[in-house]
Design an enzyme around this catalytic site. Sequence first.
Site, PDB file in Angstrom:
ATOM      1  N   ASP A 430       0.994  -1.139  -0.077  1.00  0.00           N
ATOM      2  CA  ASP A 430      -0.182   0.004  -0.102  1.00  0.00           C
ATOM      3  C   ASP A 430       0.803   1.201  -0.154  1.00  0.00           C
ATOM      4  O   ASP A 430       2.259   1.068   0.229  1.00  0.00           O
ATOM      5  CB  ASP A 430      -0.955  -0.025   1.452  1.00  0.00           C
ATOM      6  CG  ASP A 430      -1.778   1.032   1.483  1.00  0.00           C
ATOM      7  OD1 ASP A 430      -2.180   1.653   0.315  1.00  0.00           O
ATOM      8  OD2 ASP A 430      -1.857   1.719   2.654  1.00  0.00           O
ATOM      9  N   ARG A 801      -0.794  15.398  -1.863  1.00  0.00           N
ATOM     10  CA  ARG A 801      -2.189  15.200  -1.859  1.00  0.00           C
ATOM     11  C   ARG A 801      -2.749  16.542  -1.931  1.00  0.00           C
ATOM     12  O   ARG A 801      -2.738  17.348  -1.331  1.00  0.00           O
ATOM     13  CB  ARG A 801      -2.731  14.308  -0.690  1.00  0.00           C
ATOM     14  CG  ARG A 801      -2.066  13.283  -0.560  1.00  0.00           C
ATOM     15  CD  ARG A 801      -1.966  12.753   1.028  1.00  0.00           C
ATOM     16  NE  ARG A 801      -3.413  12.330   1.331  1.00  0.00           N
ATOM     17  CZ  ARG A 801      -3.645  10.986   1.675  1.00  0.00           C
ATOM     18  NH1 ARG A 801      -3.064  10.031   1.193  1.00  0.00           N
ATOM     19  NH2 ARG A 801      -5.036  10.883   2.096  1.00  0.00           N
ATOM     20  N   ARG A 997      -5.340   4.427  -8.097  1.00  0.00           N
ATOM     21  CA  ARG A 997      -6.688   4.453  -8.105  1.00  0.00           C
ATOM     22  C   ARG A 997      -7.393   3.197  -8.100  1.00  0.00           C
ATOM     23  O   ARG A 997      -8.401   2.766  -8.585  1.00  0.00           O
ATOM     24  CB  ARG A 997      -7.401   5.034  -9.353  1.00  0.00           C
ATOM     25  CG  ARG A 997      -6.894   6.345  -9.544  1.00  0.00           C
ATOM     26  CD  ARG A 997      -7.954   7.267  -8.784  1.00  0.00           C
ATOM     27  NE  ARG A 997      -7.635   8.772  -9.102  1.00  0.00           N
ATOM     28  CZ  ARG A 997      -7.694   9.637  -8.360  1.00  0.00           C
ATOM     29  NH1 ARG A 997      -7.840   9.233  -7.133  1.00  0.00           N
ATOM     30  NH2 ARG A 997      -7.438  10.964  -8.394  1.00  0.00           N
ATOM     31  N   LYS A1003      -7.109  -4.630  -5.372  1.00  0.00           N
ATOM     32  CA  LYS A1003      -5.888  -4.978  -4.802  1.00  0.00           C
ATOM     33  C   LYS A1003      -5.878  -6.366  -4.364  1.00  0.00           C
ATOM     34  O   LYS A1003      -4.774  -6.979  -4.623  1.00  0.00           O
ATOM     35  CB  LYS A1003      -5.627  -4.040  -3.426  1.00  0.00           C
ATOM     36  CG  LYS A1003      -5.435  -2.820  -3.490  1.00  0.00           C
ATOM     37  CD  LYS A1003      -5.119  -2.332  -2.080  1.00  0.00           C
ATOM     38  CE  LYS A1003      -4.800  -0.594  -2.282  1.00  0.00           C
ATOM     39  NZ  LYS A1003      -4.691  -0.164  -0.884  1.00  0.00           N
ATOM     40  N   ASN A1026      -8.384  -0.640   4.027  1.00  0.00           N
ATOM     41  CA  ASN A1026      -8.401  -1.086   2.380  1.00  0.00           C
ATOM     42  C   ASN A1026      -7.521  -1.895   2.242  1.00  0.00           C
ATOM     43  O   ASN A1026      -7.521  -2.397   1.135  1.00  0.00           O
ATOM     44  CB  ASN A1026      -8.551   0.508   1.704  1.00  0.00           C
ATOM     45  CG  ASN A1026      -7.212   1.024   2.166  1.00  0.00           C
ATOM     46  OD1 ASN A1026      -6.510   0.897   3.080  1.00  0.00           O
ATOM     47  ND2 ASN A1026      -6.827   1.982   1.021  1.00  0.00           N
TER      48      ASN A1026
END
Lengths: 1477, 361
Positions: A430, A801, A997, A1003, A1026
């Site tokens: 990640d 970000r 994205r 994933k 996530n």
Amino acid sequence: MEREPAAAEEPRPPGRRRRRRRRREGRTRTVRSNLLPPPGAEDPAAGAAKGERRRRVCAQHLADNRLKTTKYTLLSFLPKNLFEQFHRLANVYFVFIALLNFVPAVNAFQPGLALAPVLFILAVTAFKDLWEDYSRHRSDHEINHLGCLVFSREEKKYVNRFWKEIRVGDFVRLRCNEIIPADILLLSSSDPDGLCHIETANLDGETNLKRRQVVRGFSELVSEFNPLTFTSIIECEKPNNDLTRFRGCIIHDNGKKAGLYKENLLLRGCTIRNTEAVVGIVIYAGHETKALLNNSGPRYKRSQLERQMNCDVLWCVLLLVCMSLFSAVGHGLWVRRYQDKKSLFDVPESDGSALSPVTAAVYSFLTMIIVLQVLIPISLYVSIEIVKVCQVYFINQDMELYDEETDSQLQCRALNITEDLGQIQYIFSDKTGTLTENKMVFRRCTVSGIEYSHDANAQRLARYQEADSEEEEVMPRGGLASQRGSIGSHQSIRMMHRSQSTKSHRRTGSRAEAKRASMLSKHTAFSSPMEKDITPDPKLLEKVSECDRCLSVARHKEHPLAHLSPELSDVFDFFIALTICNTVVVTSPDQPRQKVRVRFELKSPVKTIEDFLRRFTPSRLTSGCSSIGSLATSKSNHKSGSSFLSSLSSDSTLLRLEDKLSQPTTAIASNGYSSQAGKELELRYEAESPDEAALVYAAKAYNCALVDRLHDQVSVELPHLGRLTFELLHTLGFDSIRKRMSVVIRHPITDEINVYTKGADSVVMDLLLPCSSDDARGRHQKKIRSKTQNFLNMYAVEGLRTLCIAKRVLSKEEYACWLQSHLEAESSVDNREELLFQSAIRLETNLHLLGATGIEDRLQEGVPETIAKLRQAGLQIWVLTGDKQETAINIAHACKLLDHEEEVITVNAESQEACAALLDQCLRYVQSRGLHSSPEKTESKVSVGFSPLCPTPTSTASNPSPSLVIDGRSLAYALEKNLEDKFLFLAKQCRSVLCCRSTPLQKSMVVKLVRSKLKAMTLAIGDGANDVSMIQVADVGVGISGQEGMQAVMASDFAVPRFRYLERLLIVHGHWCYSRLANMVLYFFYKNTMFVGLLFWFQFYCGFSASAMIDQWYLIFFNLLFSSLPQLVTGVLDKDVPAHVLLTKPQLYRSGQNMEEYRPQTFWLNMVDAAFQSLVCFFIPYLAYYNSDVDLFTWGTPITAIALFTFLLHLGIETRTWTWLNWITCGFSILLFFAVALIYNASCAACYPPSNPYWTMQTLLGDPLFYLTCLIAPVTALLPRLFFKALQGSLFPTPLQLGRRSASKRLNIPKETFAQGCLEGDLRTEHSVGRTTSSSDCTSQASWHTQQPAYSPEASGGRSVVDNSVPLRDDTVLEGLSAQSPGSSTWGAAVPEGCPEESKVKSTSAGRVAPLSSLFNLPNFSSINWISSLSLVSGLGSQFADGQAGRGFPVQAPSGRAGLKGTDHGLLLGAPSRGHS
Amino acid sequence: MAMNYNSKDEVDGGPPCAPGGTAKSRRPDNTAFKQQRLPAWQPILTAGTVLPTFFIIGLIFIPIGIGIFVTSNNIREIEIDYTGTEPSSPCNKCLSPDVTPCFCTINFTLEKSFEGNVFMYYGLSNFYQNHRRYVKSRDDSQLNGDSSALLNPSKECEPYRRNEDKPIAPCGAIANSMFNDTLELFLIGNDSSPTPITLKKKGIAWWTDKNVKFRNPPGGETLEERFKGTTKPVNWLNPVYMLDSDPDNNGFINEDFIVWMRTAALPTFRKLYRLIERKSDLHPTLPAGRYYLNITYNYPVHSFDGRKRMILSTISWMGGKNPFLGIAYIAIGSISFLLGVVLLVINHKYRNSSNTADITI
């Protein structure tokens, strides 16, 4: 979990105190107060005593709050445990064999004896289970006996009860900082707003506070909540494990219903914070609470090695069957041969009839299976478990994996896959929180089209980074004022520190500092000084204060904001939005928040709702809306009291404001900058996400401070304007589909209803009010937008970000209409979420863009180095992130996942067909590389500021393989059945893969795909919820116990505090675990085969009658007792290569990936060797005792001893590290064998048939022949192995052996020599730094050689020098390599391959130099420089700055280490840890 | 239930530590054991490091081998096969089961005299005394004099457990198949009358067997009484209490019986039959010369292709004649030495590279 059938409830007697009814059909649970007398019951007072008794009687079929996690009771332990153990096939097999022994015709051993090992194994396991169960019981007991306040009907007050006595329907009163004992519906709170804050750290690890709300209808109660008056009935879902969902409704006496949501539920295990006391009714208790339903036990995974081992066990079974069959046939033939010959030794059946050959063969087969059962190692599984537990223990104990900052070490949550760590091929990572710190720092912003670069802030961050890299975080704490000040003062402070403290000092200082910082910020997430202290941009600060001043002057005028220029008003709104568009809770650090609440009058809800609606709704809507309003006691309703008041006139708002200012607790001089600075320390922001915190801190830096947030109002403090209280009408929380959040407020100055929206640029930009290009204003807006978009792209390139801030002004009519539908949505029970979602979408349109922010998520310490090391180790690293492509690519560049000179294949496809075509094209390109076909032409959608990343095909053939970047949509196409092979093939060719994205599901699909199609070992690492699915799918799941909660950790097999620990975990521990276990398993197979071989050869001399010359005791206990300990010690402690060598030469990890230690051919080679050794060990005694008067067991005992010696010697050859433990266990094994043999042989003269070994060992010990055979047989058996090992070690050494050798060489170097060498290395490094600024590693290394004469005069270059200083050079080169590698991106890969000091290799490496150095002439280099100049040395956008920093670093490092640790060992251990940049 | 533990930890464990100044850290102990830094010897197997081992093995084994070989060669041993399968053999007549008892005589010559104590063995070939069912077929308790086992032998003895409703003593196949040839040795001196060689019956079994493991059943004056209620094994001519006249060598403690009961490891074996003790230092125990062996041929081995031998052997410190072990030691020693030389060459040739070579993958 449904323990209580509905039918059982029917005949319940009256007078029960607790009632709970479930409707089977309704799938709901109904909860009533326990205090209520049931309808039609007798007098409650009379029934009280009875009720108490009943309560006890009923207790068994109520789900009470008692925690029982134990599996067994005293009675059920034995049967249940045995039953569980027999689920293991191996146990059944061994028991079967043991039982087979009870059949007289086939038995080989005494039946009881044959059971012994099985029983032993079963007993050990049972004992372990018992122990675990007991400790569970103890902790259960402790938890069950925690106390809490429960309302008692008899005493009419809250009395102390144990947790276990709480029932569903009880009223529980909890005070601040108490742990919630069950799932409780919040009915009353001491908070005037009916709020309660809970900390869910125990549940999900999130340290931020969550807000819970009293059930609608109870918050309005004037007096204190009285449980006795609670007559409502609660209907809610059946217990489930969904922590994020709770639905139900409460039915009041008057038949009114009110919905119950997640916000009303206090979950077991959480802690009450910031709220003095709450009262609630228990809804789910004990095992029905969500916390416990969520708690699944540890996971069981089977490691790859174990799978392979199981396969080999099957081979062993096959071998066993073959041997037995062979033996059976042999015996059949033998019997047939002697059948009619009246042979004296042929024993007929018990009835005297001769045994037919077939029967004899069958018997022999079965007996052989018993005799040769050793081949299937009964102790193998137990030994492996033991070894793994020890390995886990050692991994846990490793100091290098301990993170001081968080005071956490690595946790192994899965006990049985340690060796998988040594075989990983693919890492799926990640990004946010894993590679980066998840510490969001406000970097820059743009407001109404003007960019504020925040250079000072960037410099501040750069300093943090530098400080990090040099591990000397000596920023003055508490000196916030000074940090706010000029850069110059900073510089001077830092310089001063630098000059004062020695390096070692600095290191410890920084450690302590980090620790302190983490301690201080422990209770507030996302509030490290780095995140908090933002240096404002002077221009912007000027504008903000201008706004402030203007407004303070103009606020009493008609349209205050009109006095501001549009730009300034945007600036003002921008900061207001930053401050209030969030869910940040303000607390003071020391005590729970004491809310100072000013209420002008008691509100009566119904009236104000009507007032409110009347005021805001056009008359034609009034009736409809009011009916809705009266029906729904919505959350916006009960704050309407104040809104009503405030809306009366703007003057009243100001009145209130001034009123508030007069309150002592909140009295802050409205103009005092200094006093505000003083107060600043006390404010604490508890944010749900780090971005929010960063923005609030940023706004605070611009003197726009969030000072208070209540349920219905937010207060912002400005220097001139003073405290502004915004009436908070709605908060539309963030969700991942909308990707934005909004607040609806009433502006205190303009009295307008404003919507502030904050969200991802991609969504917010689309929601903007379409502006006409006709008028000037519209054109201006358009310009602003395009400018902002440009800046956003630039931010993205920098790896920031981005968030867009927008605003919408609602007219009262618009608001009223929206409110109507929103209230509808809120009060609906069925699809409330969906309706609320729709409602939010309706509101967030036609926005006015205010600006955008760039937030930096800093890379974690050591990430680039770790990635470089893992790369060298042959691991493919894929980054799967939800971030946008540009951000992801930049982070990838920053962490050296992508190199600037390497090609990037970007796959962005709009459709399935396009994706297929694109993949084909890429494949073709990859296959025919060298051609200049740029893959970028494959409709790369990225256009702005992206040029440096585009493939610039370098002319060299030695180009590293390209990297693949794919976005979420293309990934979805690529993961389709028909494309997945192509995608995988392409991905396999690529050096690294970046999926942007991507959704959590994608994933996990990617991981699954790689795992299943490539048959590769995968590791997934992540930190957030996530990543959970990906972590669960991968072979090894690693969770980062970071800031984002514990969900990833809960799902993981290993939890590390930081990404960088992965390096040591994999490269050192993974390698060790794999190598140890592989060797142990091989040894096990060898041992058993060899032992069984002895018995098998004997069959040729006993008519295949399944006779054994080895005494049954030895046969049975050999594996278990005599030969088990040494191999365990070796399996736990053996180190084939020391840790420092593994770390400096990560490529050694490949041996594990390629399964070099334990391959099928290794297995069979091992088996052949075992066969050979057993032949030797059988035939030497055979020939030595041939035609002698030796008896069966006197001959068998030496063979046993020989086997033992051979095993130990074999283990000796295989053991790479001999500690005293190895020696002791080997000695112990031999002693144990002889001791047991002597005792056993002396114990009974007429026992132990058939061997009856009385005095055998004693006799043997007096026989020289015994010693002679015991000497020659093991030596002969192991001679070939030793010889071939030596030969292989000399002629074809494996990398591992070379690594070992270099390690041992180093250890032989005298200390002072080493120090000298180190010094020399320093100087040389220094020189190389001074000399080379833009050369590859190889050239700089070469430069050391050429510079060597300056320090060793006798060295005149060339070969002789090399030979003279072999040990020295070896080290210094190593030093140099590791010192250099952190700063090098391409070099890292080149170092180990191309640059050993062999001159012949040097020439090849020299060939590499050219393209690498020519890199700097490439056109893209300038653009890289451009980026780095933009971001300065932020580290995210510029690895070149990194590289240079890293280059400069080794100048100090070695001497610092030399000062720290005097020994060469320490130095080398320290080696990998330095050079964090 | 991890979360509950956690909560407890935080409640109980957290705060009290804090005021102490040093908060309880989870930092692992820095001990050599826990950090896996135990002092260790890390041998590396290369030609250079291993070759001393090979030379040492060679240097140790070759002398031992020579010693054993010489010792073994000094042992005098003669084997006389008296199965009688060859038609020329004097015992050929005994092959037919009709001739009972059958006596035969075999002449042989000792080329060299046997010094010291001489052991007389009988040897059997192709006799599977190690057969699983055969090995099991005995009752050690019975042999140990247990009276209950005497009358009720173990089931393992089946089918030689009972005969005509009487328990067999000693029961089992081993006892049943006891070797029952009688061998007598005569020296044919220069004068006509042959002198019998004194064969000692006692001292051929292990002391522990004779005195601990094997015991006659208790009670009764005579052995016959003690064995009352039992019957002889099927194949035996006489019951167990008539194995010998010497009461100290009769019954279960008859040494021939004890020796037989120690089942041989391999199908070709010998068992000690008699001792020929040295009489004086001056005369050899068995002087060179012509001898003849008187055989009472009872034991049928011909049916299963077995062979019977009589062996006379002297012994040394390492037991009987054993040429193998000496040769093996010499051979292994030589091989080891040779491999050592090979390694030496390799080490010499490759030392440079192996010392300087680093990891090159």
